[in-house]
Design a protein around this motif. Structure first.
Motif, PDB file in Angstrom:
ATOM      1  N   GLN A 154       0.827  -1.202   0.000  1.00  0.00           N
ATOM      2  CA  GLN A 154       0.000   0.000   0.000  1.00  0.00           C
ATOM      3  C   GLN A 154       0.866   1.259   0.000  1.00  0.00           C
ATOM      4  O   GLN A 154       0.566   2.232  -0.698  1.00  0.00           O
ATOM      5  CB  GLN A 154      -0.929  -0.005   1.210  1.00  0.00           C
ATOM      6  CG  GLN A 154      -2.009   1.069   1.139  1.00  0.00           C
ATOM      7  CD  GLN A 154      -2.927   1.031   2.333  1.00  0.00           C
ATOM      8  OE1 GLN A 154      -2.466   0.798   3.448  1.00  0.00           O
ATOM      9  NE2 GLN A 154      -4.219   1.250   2.099  1.00  0.00           N
ATOM     10  N   VAL A 155       1.960   1.235   0.779  1.00  0.00           N
ATOM     11  CA  VAL A 155       2.863   2.380   0.826  1.00  0.00           C
ATOM     12  C   VAL A 155       3.453   2.672  -0.550  1.00  0.00           C
ATOM     13  O   VAL A 155       3.436   3.815  -1.034  1.00  0.00           O
ATOM     14  CB  VAL A 155       3.995   2.138   1.845  1.00  0.00           C
ATOM     15  CG1 VAL A 155       5.121   3.145   1.652  1.00  0.00           C
ATOM     16  CG2 VAL A 155       3.465   2.221   3.267  1.00  0.00           C
ATOM     17  N   VAL A 156       3.946   1.631  -1.216  1.00  0.00           N
ATOM     18  CA  VAL A 156       4.587   1.826  -2.518  1.00  0.00           C
ATOM     19  C   VAL A 156       3.551   2.197  -3.576  1.00  0.00           C
ATOM     20  O   VAL A 156       3.823   3.028  -4.459  1.00  0.00           O
ATOM     21  CB  VAL A 156       5.384   0.571  -2.923  1.00  0.00           C
ATOM     22  CG1 VAL A 156       5.996   0.739  -4.305  1.00  0.00           C
ATOM     23  CG2 VAL A 156       6.472   0.283  -1.905  1.00  0.00           C
ATOM     24  N   THR A 157       2.362   1.618  -3.490  1.00  0.00           N
ATOM     25  CA  THR A 157       1.303   1.973  -4.438  1.00  0.00           C
ATOM     26  C   THR A 157       0.952   3.449  -4.323  1.00  0.00           C
ATOM     27  O   THR A 157       0.776   4.150  -5.332  1.00  0.00           O
ATOM     28  CB  THR A 157       0.052   1.108  -4.196  1.00  0.00           C
ATOM     29  OG1 THR A 157       0.403  -0.270  -4.292  1.00  0.00           O
ATOM     30  CG2 THR A 157      -1.024   1.412  -5.225  1.00  0.00           C
ATOM     31  N   LEU A 158       0.837   3.939  -3.094  1.00  0.00           N
ATOM     32  CA  LEU A 158       0.554   5.356  -2.888  1.00  0.00           C
ATOM     33  C   LEU A 158       1.701   6.236  -3.380  1.00  0.00           C
ATOM     34  O   LEU A 158       1.479   7.314  -3.941  1.00  0.00           O
ATOM     35  CB  LEU A 158       0.301   5.611  -1.399  1.00  0.00           C
ATOM     36  CG  LEU A 158      -1.159   5.502  -0.950  1.00  0.00           C
ATOM     37  CD1 LEU A 158      -1.260   5.509   0.552  1.00  0.00           C
ATOM     38  CD2 LEU A 158      -1.988   6.617  -1.550  1.00  0.00           C
ATOM     39  N   LEU A 159       2.949   5.781  -3.164  1.00  0.00           N
ATOM     40  CA  LEU A 159       4.102   6.531  -3.680  1.00  0.00           C
ATOM     41  C   LEU A 159       4.022   6.679  -5.196  1.00  0.00           C
ATOM     42  O   LEU A 159       4.317   7.740  -5.751  1.00  0.00           O
ATOM     43  CB  LEU A 159       5.410   5.828  -3.299  1.00  0.00           C
ATOM     44  CG  LEU A 159       6.040   6.150  -1.945  1.00  0.00           C
ATOM     45  CD1 LEU A 159       7.285   5.315  -1.730  1.00  0.00           C
ATOM     46  CD2 LEU A 159       6.380   7.634  -1.824  1.00  0.00           C
ATOM     47  N   LYS A 160       3.610   5.609  -5.872  1.00  0.00           N
ATOM     48  CA  LYS A 160       3.492   5.642  -7.333  1.00  0.00           C
ATOM     49  C   LYS A 160       2.352   6.550  -7.777  1.00  0.00           C
ATOM     50  O   LYS A 160       2.385   7.121  -8.871  1.00  0.00           O
ATOM     51  CB  LYS A 160       3.312   4.223  -7.876  1.00  0.00           C
ATOM     52  CG  LYS A 160       4.565   3.360  -7.722  1.00  0.00           C
ATOM     53  CD  LYS A 160       4.348   1.958  -8.255  1.00  0.00           C
ATOM     54  CE  LYS A 160       5.619   1.108  -8.067  1.00  0.00           C
ATOM     55  NZ  LYS A 160       6.722   1.577  -8.934  1.00  0.00           N
ATOM     56  N   ALA A 161       1.342   6.681  -6.895  1.00  0.00           N
ATOM     57  CA  ALA A 161       0.250   7.588  -7.211  1.00  0.00           C
ATOM     58  C   ALA A 161       0.687   9.050  -7.056  1.00  0.00           C
ATOM     59  O   ALA A 161       0.337   9.909  -7.865  1.00  0.00           O
ATOM     60  CB  ALA A 161      -0.945   7.297  -6.299  1.00  0.00           C
ATOM     61  N   ILE A 162       1.453   9.318  -6.018  1.00  0.00           N
ATOM     62  CA  ILE A 162       1.939  10.684  -5.782  1.00  0.00           C
ATOM     63  C   ILE A 162       3.012  11.066  -6.793  1.00  0.00           C
ATOM     64  O   ILE A 162       3.064  12.203  -7.281  1.00  0.00           O
ATOM     65  CB  ILE A 162       2.497  10.802  -4.349  1.00  0.00           C
ATOM     66  CG1 ILE A 162       1.396  10.542  -3.324  1.00  0.00           C
ATOM     67  CG2 ILE A 162       3.113  12.182  -4.116  1.00  0.00           C
ATOM     68  CD1 ILE A 162       1.896  10.387  -1.900  1.00  0.00           C
ATOM     69  N   VAL A 163       3.884  10.109  -7.107  1.00  0.00           N
ATOM     70  CA  VAL A 163       4.999  10.344  -8.045  1.00  0.00           C
ATOM     71  C   VAL A 163       4.780   9.445  -9.257  1.00  0.00           C
ATOM     72  O   VAL A 163       5.298   8.321  -9.317  1.00  0.00           O
ATOM     73  CB  VAL A 163       6.354  10.036  -7.374  1.00  0.00           C
ATOM     74  CG1 VAL A 163       7.505  10.430  -8.281  1.00  0.00           C
ATOM     75  CG2 VAL A 163       6.479  10.746  -6.032  1.00  0.00           C
ATOM     76  N   PRO A 164       4.000   9.887 -10.246  1.00  0.00           N
ATOM     77  CA  PRO A 164       3.643   9.021 -11.395  1.00  0.00           C
ATOM     78  C   PRO A 164       4.850   8.502 -12.163  1.00  0.00           C
ATOM     79  O   PRO A 164       4.782   7.437 -12.782  1.00  0.00           O
ATOM     80  CB  PRO A 164       2.789   9.941 -12.274  1.00  0.00           C
ATOM     81  CG  PRO A 164       2.315  11.019 -11.360  1.00  0.00           C
ATOM     82  CD  PRO A 164       3.386  11.206 -10.337  1.00  0.00           C
ATOM     83  N   GLU A 165       5.967   9.239 -12.142  1.00  0.00           N
ATOM     84  CA  GLU A 165       7.153   8.815 -12.898  1.00  0.00           C
ATOM     85  C   GLU A 165       7.956   7.744 -12.168  1.00  0.00           C
ATOM     86  O   GLU A 165       8.980   7.273 -12.682  1.00  0.00           O
ATOM     87  CB  GLU A 165       8.053  10.022 -13.201  1.00  0.00           C
ATOM     88  CG  GLU A 165       8.673  10.710 -12.005  1.00  0.00           C
ATOM     89  CD  GLU A 165       7.821  11.823 -11.411  1.00  0.00           C
ATOM     90  OE1 GLU A 165       8.401  12.716 -10.770  1.00  0.00           O
ATOM     91  OE2 GLU A 165       6.583  11.794 -11.580  1.00  0.00           O
ATOM     92  N   PHE A 166       7.517   7.359 -10.977  1.00  0.00           N
ATOM     93  CA  PHE A 166       8.203   6.322 -10.196  1.00  0.00           C
ATOM     94  C   PHE A 166       7.920   4.949 -10.808  1.00  0.00           C
ATOM     95  O   PHE A 166       6.834   4.409 -10.684  1.00  0.00           O
ATOM     96  CB  PHE A 166       7.726   6.400  -8.740  1.00  0.00           C
ATOM     97  CG  PHE A 166       8.186   5.261  -7.854  1.00  0.00           C
ATOM     98  CD1 PHE A 166       9.353   4.540  -8.114  1.00  0.00           C
ATOM     99  CD2 PHE A 166       7.448   4.911  -6.718  1.00  0.00           C
ATOM    100  CE1 PHE A 166       9.764   3.502  -7.287  1.00  0.00           C
ATOM    101  CE2 PHE A 166       7.852   3.874  -5.883  1.00  0.00           C
ATOM    102  CZ  PHE A 166       9.005   3.165  -6.177  1.00  0.00           C
TER     103      PHE A 166
END
Length: 661
Positions: free
Chosen positions: A619-631
């Motif tokens: 969930q943490v990494v999924t949210l990171l990818k949502a906040i930072v789309p280029e991740f």
């Protein structure tokens, strides 16, 4: 009586060898006695030459009185000009000048007396040729005595330690190189012996410089007998281009010679210069030009101000502390959660800056209650936020910890800076935040976005500034200290991939630019630094092995172990959709990255912090990818999440729908 007995015991029972090399100087009374002896010798030879030329002297019945009078006048001026005061073995032109003044004053005085007696009695006391002959002989012998003594001691000391001295060839025949060579010659106690000069010029091979041969680089590198005459080459890095430095280093190391470097030209001061000679380090091969910072503007921002530095015991934070301390702030608060490094830094700083007021605070930036009390008490004017988790593989395994420190910690420090009206907040970020391929980089990009969003939030007067740069040489966990340890153990040196490249900057250089960027702009900017040319890590490893005196892949093996989780081959300083704007400082640019409004960023940061509390990696990494789309994850367990683009779950988080938990 006891001292006299001890002296006789040493004389008859002890070591009767006169240890001339341990004699620091000839006593002054000895110099006076020798100079008077030289005066007597000069008088004798002056009379001898005149007698051989059958010249009759005036007043022969007073010859003894004439000599005593001449000696008395000369001794008077010896004491006036203190010709005996200099240390003979370190005689210089100034000592010769004092001899000229003393003997010249004697000559002028005797000429005046001679002239007056000639008017009074009709003939001179001394023959004029006799006075000039005496002047010439006495000056010459006194000068030769000092030069001979100086050279004798130098040869004696050089001979005494010649077997253990490093035979060096100084590179270049310019003024700086000659000054360096002369300093070596004048400091025989140091472990270096000048053996010759090396140059690219082809017209100097028959000439001698300071009594030593000049060799051409091409013949030198190809001729083994030449090589056997030397142990090391000595360079002045400042006067060389990167290409020349590489060429000389390759020539020397290929032939088994050490590569030594002299201090910078500004520090060339005789003994300090020779004492500052060091072995060439890998940092020197970057050949970066020195940074010029506007010290006056930086001083204004810090003088008589309270300054907070988070992560102050780390590599970057501690250097920021050292540099800020030079600008006379009222108080520097050094905050870190690492107990031992913080204590070691405290001991160092209190010794180095005894007049500067410090406060060392052991605290965790994820604890907002602890932080607020600090902000409330000290009312900071400047905040440097260098605290962060930065180890890529560890953070990839523990993403929630990156959220606690890199996101929540940054949020706490930034929000409190706004609340307590800090003048400037400067965040230290990383090039790994650009198009991140790992959790660490994505968490730092999230922190950047939050800091940027605060700039235009309601009621804000703080200028929020972000600085972004690549790897720093010698920082904790960086590749160079790691390689050094592996080389010391005999290898192998481990590299993740043969094509991996990185940007490098020295710690002081990076911190100087952080301080400079902190004085610029109106807030909300991301400043990126000119990192120079990227360095191939494989080339870096090979150079380090060769500088250590080993042959790559022969003495020290190089082993490729594959990319670590989240690691990428090429680091970037700008995102794909970012452009740069130049500033008045040539090494600092502004990156025009996309940003978010504060309300949206605040909501997303709260969501990801809650996910971190639940220790839900996915969930943490999924949210990171949502906040930072280029991740986009690379070589990581989280690569599978990149296939779920535009999923319903991500859309809910982005639009503020309720949490899945």
């Amino acid at each position: 009586m006891k001292k006299l007995n001890d002296a006789f015991n040493v004389l008859y029972n002890g070591d009767n060898i006169v240890k001339l090399t341990e004699l620091r100087y000839i006593p002054r009374w000895s110099v006076i006695v020798i100079d008077i002896s030289i005066v007597l010798i000069s008088i004798f030879f002056s009379h001898f030459f005149l007698e051989k030329l059958h010249v009759r002297i005036n007043f022969p019945q007073y010859i003894l009185e004439q000599k005593i009078f001449l000696i008395g006048i000369n001794m008077l001026f010896m004491f006036v000009f203190k010709t005996y005061a200099g240390i003979i073995r370190h005689s210089t032109f100034f000592d010769f000048f004092k001899i000229i003044l003393s003997s010249g004053s004697t000559l002028v005085t005797l000429l005046i007396i001679n002239f007056l007696i000639e008017i009074w009695l009709g003939k001179s006391l001394f023959l004029y040729p006799y006075l000039f002959l005496y002047f010439f002989i006495s000056v010459t012998v006194m000068f030769l005595f000092r030069m001979f003594t100086k050279q004798f001691f130098n040869v004696l000391i050089d001979f005494k330690g010649s077997a253990s001295k490093v035979r060096v060839a100084v590179i270049g025949v310019g003024d700086a190189s000659v000054s360096l060579a002369r300093a070596i010659l004048h400091n025989p106690n140091y472990p270096y012996r000048l053996q010759g000069f090396l140059t690219r010029r082809s017209d100097s091979h028959k000439a001698l410089l300071l009594g030593h041969k000049i060799y051409n680089i091409d013949k030198f590198c190809e001729n083994k007998p030449f090589m056997n005459q030397f142990d090391a080459v000595l360079i002045i890095k400042e006067i060389m281009s990167k290409q020349e430095l590489e060429e000389w280093m390759t020539c020397a190391l290929d032939n088994g010679l050490k590569v030594l470097k002299a201090p910078t030209l500004s520090k060339m001061r005789d003994s300090d210069l020779v004492g500052g000679i060091r072995q060439l380090q890998i940092e020197d091969l970057l050949n970066r030009r020195p940074i010029k910072i506007e010290n006056e503007e930086v001083r204004k921002r810090h003088a008589e101000k309270n300054v907070l530095i988070t992560g102050g015991a780390g590599s970057i934070g501690s250097e920021i502390v050292r540099q800020v301390a030079q600008f006379n702030p009222s108080l520097i608060v050094v905050l870190d959660q690492a107990e031992s490094p913080l204590y070691e830094l405290e001991l160092e700083l209190l010794e180095k800056f005894p007049k500067q007021k410090f406060k060392f605070v052991l605290a965790d930036i994820s604890n907002s209650y602890r932080l607020e009390k600090i902000f409330e008490v000290y009312q900071f004017s400047m905040v440097y936020h260098a605290a962060a988790y930065k180890h890529v593989p560890l953070i990839e395994e523990n993403p929630h910890e990156a959220i606690f420190v890199n996101v929540l910690g940054t949020k706490n420090v930034a929000v409190l800076s706004k609340k307590y009206k800090v003048n400037r907040f400067v965040m230290v970020s990383t090039d790994k935040a650009v198009n991140p391929t790992n959790v660490m980089g994505a968490s730092k990009r999230t922190a950047e976005l939050f800091v940027q969003s605060l700039q235009n939030s309601e009621g804000n007067i703080t200028k929020f500034i972000t600085t972004r740069f690549g790897n720093v040489l010698g920082s904790n966990g960086s590749v160079i200290p790691h390689f050094k340890k592996q080389i010391e153990k005999g290898g192998p040196v481990t590299i993740t991939h043969p094509d991996i490249i990185r940007y490098f900057m020295t710690i002081p250089e990076a911190c100087e630019l952080v301080l400079q960027a902190g004085t610029m702009g109106g807030g909300g900017e991301i400043y990126v630094f000119d990192m120079g040319e990227p360095v191939k890590i494989l080339d870096l490893a090979r150079r380090m092995i060769r500088l250590s005196g080993y042959t790559p892949d022969v003495d020290i093996k190089i082993k490729f172990i594959g990319l670590r989780p989240g690691e990428k081959l090429y680091e970037e300083l700008l995102s794909n959709n970012a452009t740069t704007i130049p500033t008045h400082h040539e090494k600092i640019m502004i990156s025009k990255d996309p940003c978010m409004v504060f309300e949206e960023m605040d909501l997303l940061s709260n969501k990801i912090i809650k996910s971190a509390v639940r220790r839900d990696k996915v969930q943490v990494v999924t949210l990171l990818k949502a906040i930072v789309p280029e991740f986009i994850s690379n070589n990581s367990q989280f690569e599978v999440l990149d296939k779920k683009t535009d999923s319903l779950e991500q859309k809910e988080w982005l639009t503020g729908e309720p949490d899945a938990g």
